[in-house]
Design an enzyme around this catalytic site. Structure first.
Site, short mmCIF file in Angstrom:
data_model
loop_
_atom_site.label_atom_id
_atom_site.label_comp_id
_atom_site.label_asym_id
_atom_site.label_seq_id
_atom_site.Cartn_x
_atom_site.Cartn_y
_atom_site.Cartn_z
CE LYS A 1 -3.23 -3.36 -25.96
NZ LYS A 1 -2.51 -2.26 -25.70
CD GLU B 1 -0.31 -5.27 -28.05
OE1 GLU B 1 0.92 -5.41 -28.00
OE2 GLU B 1 -0.89 -4.41 -27.38
CD GLU C 1 -3.71 1.03 -26.41
OE1 GLU C 1 -2.79 1.44 -27.15
OE2 GLU C 1 -3.58 0.06 -25.64
N GLY D 1 0.84 -1.20 0.00
CA GLY D 1 0.00 0.00 0.00
C GLY D 1 0.87 1.24 0.00
CE LYS E 1 3.96 -5.06 -19.90
NZ LYS E 1 2.66 -4.67 -20.49
C1 AGP Z 1 1.39 -2.23 -25.93
O1 AGP Z 1 0.38 -3.17 -25.64
C2 AGP Z 1 2.71 -2.89 -26.26
N1 AGP Z 1 3.10 -3.79 -25.25
C3 AGP Z 1 3.79 -1.86 -26.61
O2 AGP Z 1 3.29 -1.05 -27.65
C4 AGP Z 1 4.23 -0.93 -25.46
O3 AGP Z 1 3.18 -0.04 -25.14
C5 AGP Z 1 5.43 -0.11 -25.94
O4 AGP Z 1 6.49 -1.00 -26.21
C6 AGP Z 1 5.91 0.94 -24.92
O5 AGP Z 1 6.33 0.29 -23.74
P1 AGP Z 1 6.58 1.20 -22.44
O6 AGP Z 1 5.27 1.79 -22.06
O7 AGP Z 1 7.10 0.25 -21.41
O8 AGP Z 1 7.58 2.26 -22.79
#
Ligand code: AGP
Length: 609
Positions: free
Chosen positions: A486, A489, A482, A101, A604
Site C-alpha cells: 500500500k 504503490e 500488504e 442490495g 487497476k
Molecule cells: C493492489 O493494491 C494492486 N492494485 C495490485 O497489486 C492488485 O492487487 C493485483 O494486480 C491483483 O489484482 P486482482 O485482485 O484484480 O487480481
C-alpha cells in the site's frame, strides 16, 4: 453494489436520471437502464455496459416523461445482460423497479410467484420485487410496496413506478442506502447525495424499513407499516462537483470508508450467528469433497496474493488441511504437481488478472477443483471456476486495493471456518470464538476509521522518509507485506514487507535512523517475538511504528509511535490490522502530494502477463 435514481417534477425525467447515474457509476457499471411513465404507459430502455451505451440508445430511441427511475448495475445475481439489467418489470408491464442490495430469499419468492403464474424474464433477485408489487397491488401503490417489502429478506434500496400512477414515485430501503432529494416542484431518490446534489442540497436520509411517497408537491415519509414519520432535512455541506466521491477527496479514501458497510454485505446470508453453520453460496463443494481434501493451493497477484497468504495460514492452521500459496506468475513457472483431492483457490478483485487466469487454467488442467474468491461478478476467472464465492465489495475504483483486500480476508476466514466445521477438526468453543470474532470485524472497522486523525498525525512524522520496512509474523506476515505494498504503490517510498523472523538473516543491515519500521505486534502467539524485533531495531536507532492492541502498556514505551487496533482473536486480526495501515499509506501519499487514485505506472487491472 448498484446505483439507483428517481425523479418526479417539471423537468424531463430521463435527463435527470442519466445525470444522476453518472455520479453513481462508481457504484456499478456493467449495465444500466431507465423507465419513465408516459401518456402511453411505462416505457423502458436497458443496455449492457457503461452508461454511455444507455445515452447512445436514448439518442436513437428517445424517452421523455415527468417521472422516471434509473439504475447502474453491479451484478450480484445473474450475469451482466440486457434482461438482467434494471429496471425490472411486472408481468403486465405496468410496474417498474430498480434495486440496490441483495434479496436473500429471492429463490423461494421466485418459485412461489411462478407457481402463482408470474413469468420471469431475468435471473436476478430484483425481478421478484416487481412481481410481488404486482401481486399485492389493488389500487394503492404505497400499500403494495409495503406488503412486498414485508416478504423480502436481505437488503434493498428501491425505486418503484406504476403506469397507473404517473403522479407518484416511491422509494424504500432496508440496509442499502437511499436519500430523498427535496426540490421546488420536483423531488428525487438516489443511492447517495452525490446523485442529486446538482439540483438540490436538501435531502431526507431515511432509515431502514422506511419509505417515501414522492409527488411534485412534496414527500410523505412513513415506516413500512404505513405509519407517518418525521425526518429533519439534511443540508449537504459539499459542492456538487465533489459528488461521485461522496464528499471524499479520493476514491481510495471513499473505499477505505466503505469497508464496514461492505463487510456487512459480505457476511450477510453467510454468517450471522456464531452458533450456526456458515453457508457459502456458490462454493459448490459437497461436504464429502471438503472432508476428502488432501491439499489446498491458493494463487493470486499483488494484494490478492497477500489475502491468499492469510487464507493459506487459516486453512492449514484452523481447518487442518495442508495448504500452500504461490504468486500466480511463479506457480505456473514451477509446473506444479497436483495430487488428487486438491482444491485450488484463486483470489482476484477484478477476476481478469492475466497471471491468475493462467494459473487457474494450469491447475484445472492438472485436475484441481477450482474455487475463486472474486469481486466482479461473471468475470473471466469467475466464469472458468467450478465454484465462486463473491466478496460483494462493490466496485473498487482506486488503483490501490483496500476494501477488496479486507473482504477477501473475511471471505477466506469464512471458508476456513466452514472447512473446519465440516471436517470436525475444531471444538465448538474454538469455532464459536472464531465466528464471533469475524462478526465483530465490521464494527471494529468502523471504530478504526474513527481514529483516522491519530493515524494522520503519525503519517506527518514519516512522510518525508524514503525507505521503510514492514515486519510481521505468522498470520500477520501478510499484513506486513500488504501494508508495505500500500505504502510503496501510492507514496513511492521504497517499502519492503518482511518476515520479522528473517531480520537477523539480512534486513537488519538496513536499520538506521533514515529507515522507519512498521512492526505488526498485536496480542497473540508471536507477540513476544515481535517485541524482541522492535528492541533490536531501537538498539540500532531505527524509528519504529508499532501496530498494537488497545490497552497494550508495553509497546508505547518501546516504539516511537503506535497505531492502535481493538482486541480480537489472532486469526481474525488481518482483517482489522490493515485498516490503520491503509490510512497511514493514504495520508503519507497525500502529504507527499501523490496522485492517490492513479499512481504512476500502475493500472487497476493487469490483463497482460
Ligand atoms: C493492489 O493494491 C494492486 N492494485 C495490485 O497489486 C492488485 O492487487 C493485483 O494486480 C491483483 O489484482 P486482482 O485482485 O484484480 O487480481
Amino acid at each position: 453494489m448498484c446505483g439507483i435514481v428517481g425523479y418526479i417534477g417539471n423537468k424531463d425525467a430521463p435527463v435527470i436520471c442519466v445525470e444522476g447515474l453518472k455520479r453513481l457509476e462508481y457504484r456499478g457499471y456493467d449495465s444500466a437502464g431507465i423507465a419513465v411513465v408516459t401518456s402511453r404507459g411505462l416505457d423502458v430502455r436497458k443496455v449492457v455496459g457503461k452508461l454511455a451505451n444507455l445515452e447512445a440508445l436514448l439518442k436513437e430511441q428517445p424517452l421523455h416523461g415527468p417521472v422516471g427511475i434509473g439504475h447502474t448495475r453491479w451484478a450480484t445475481h445473474g450475469k451482466p445482460s440486457v434482461e438482467n439489467s434494471h429496471p425490472h418489470i411486472s408481468c403486465a408491464g405496468d410496474i417498474a423497479v430498480v434495486h440496490n442490495g441483495i434479496i436473500e430469499n429471492y429463490a423461494d419468492l421466485r418459485s412461489r410467484l411462478q407457481a402463482e403464474g408470474h413469468e420471469f424474464r431475468s435471473q436476478t433477485d430484483t425481478e421478484t420485487i416487481a412481481h410481488l408489487v404486482e401481486k399485492y397491488y389493488d389500487g394503492d401503490l404505497a400499500a403494495a410496496v409495503r406488503r412486498a417489502c414485508a416478504d423480502l429478506e436481505g437488503s434493498f434500496a428501491l425505486g418503484v413506478l406504476h403506469a397507473k400512477h404517473p403522479d407518484i414515485l416511491i422509494g424504500a430501503r432496508r440496509f442499502s442506502p437511499l436519500v430523498i432529494g427535496i426540490g421546488e416542484g420536483e423531488n428525487f431518490i438516489a443511492s447517495d447525495m452525490g446523485a442529486v446534489r446538482k439540483w438540490t442540497d436538501r435531502v431526507y436520509v431515511i432509515d431502514d424499513d422506511e419509505m417515501g411517497v414522492l409527488t411534485t408537491d412534496g414527500v410523505d415519509l412513513m415506516d413500512l407499516q404505513g405509519k407517518p414519520i418525521e425526518r429533519s432535512v439534511y443540508v449537504i455541506p459539499w459542492p456538487a462537483d465533489a459528488a461521485e466521491k461522496g464528499g471524499h477527496r479520493h476514491f481510495m479514501h471513499k473505499e477505505i470508508y466503505e469497508q464496514p458497510m461492505a463487510m456487512r454485505e459480505c457476511l450477510r446470508g453467510r454468517l450471522s450467528d456464531p452458533d450456526r453453520p456458515i453457508t457459502l453460496d456458490g462454493l459448490n463443494m459437497t461436504e464429502e469433497e471438503i472432508r476428502n481434501l488432501r491439499k489446498v493451493v491458493l494463487s493470486a497477484c499483488g494484494t490478492a496474493y497477500h489475502a491468499g497468504l492469510v487464507g493459506r495460514y487459516l486453512i492449514e492452521n484452523f481447518a487442518r488441511v495442508p495448504a500452500e500459496a504461490d504468486l500466480a506468475a511463479e506457480l505456473r513457472a514451477r509446473d506444479p504437481v497436483v495430487l488428487d483431492n486438491t482444491l485450488a483457490i484463486l483470489v482476484s478483485q477484478s477476476g481478469e488478472t492475466a497471471d491468475t487466469l493462467v494459473a487457474l487454467r494450469e491447475l484445472k488442467e492438472k485436475g484441481a477443483k477450482i474455487v475463486s474468491v472474486i469481486n466482479v461478478v461473471d468475470s473471466s476467472i469467475a466464469r472458468e471456476s467450478d465454484g465462486v464465492v463473491y466478496i460483494q465489495a462493490g466496485p473498487e475504483i482506486g488503483v490501490a486495493s483496500t476494501k477488496a483486500y479486507t473482504l477477501q480476508v473475511l471471505t477466506l476466514q469464512m471458508i476456513a471456518a466452514h472447512f473446519a466445521e465440516v471436517r470436525g477438526v475444531q471444538s465448538p468453543q474454538a469455532l464459536r470464538e472464531f465466528k464471533e470474532g469475524i462478526l465483530c470485524v465490521p464494527d471494529q472497522a468502523a471504530e478504526l476509521l474513527s481514529r483516522e486523525d491519530a493515524v494522520r498525525e503519525v503519517a506527518q512524522a514519516y512522510y518525508q522518509f524514503h525507505n521503510a520496512l514492514y515486519l510481521g509474523r505468522g498470520i500477520n506476515l501478510p499484513s506486513a507485506l500488504e501494508g508495505a505494498l500500500k505504502l510503496k504503490e501510492i507514496s513511492y517510498i521504497h517499502a519492503e514487507g518482511y518476515s520479522a523472523g528473517e531480520m537477523k538473516h539480512g534486513p537488519i543491515a538496513l536499520v538506521e535512523p533514515s529507515l522507519f519500521t512498521v512492526a505488526v505486534a498485536v496480542q497473540g502467539s508471536v507477540y513476544e517475538k515481535m517485541i524482541g524485533n522492535i528492541q533490536e531495531i531501537k538498539a540500532r536507532e531505527g524509528p519504529v511504528i508499532g501496530v498494537a492492541t488497545d490497552g497494550d502498556d508495553y509497546i508505547p514505551g518501546e516504539a516511537d509511535h503506535v497505531l492502535w487496533v481493538p482486541p480480537c482473536p489472532e486469526l481474525v486480526s488481518p482483517a482489522t490490522v490493515q485498516i490503520p495501515l491503509q490510512l497511514f499509506a493514504y495520508h503519507v501519499a497525500d502529504l507527499r502530494g501523490c496522485p492517490i487514485d492513479q499512481p504512476r505506472n500502475l493500472a487497476k487491472t493487469v490483463t497482460v502477463e
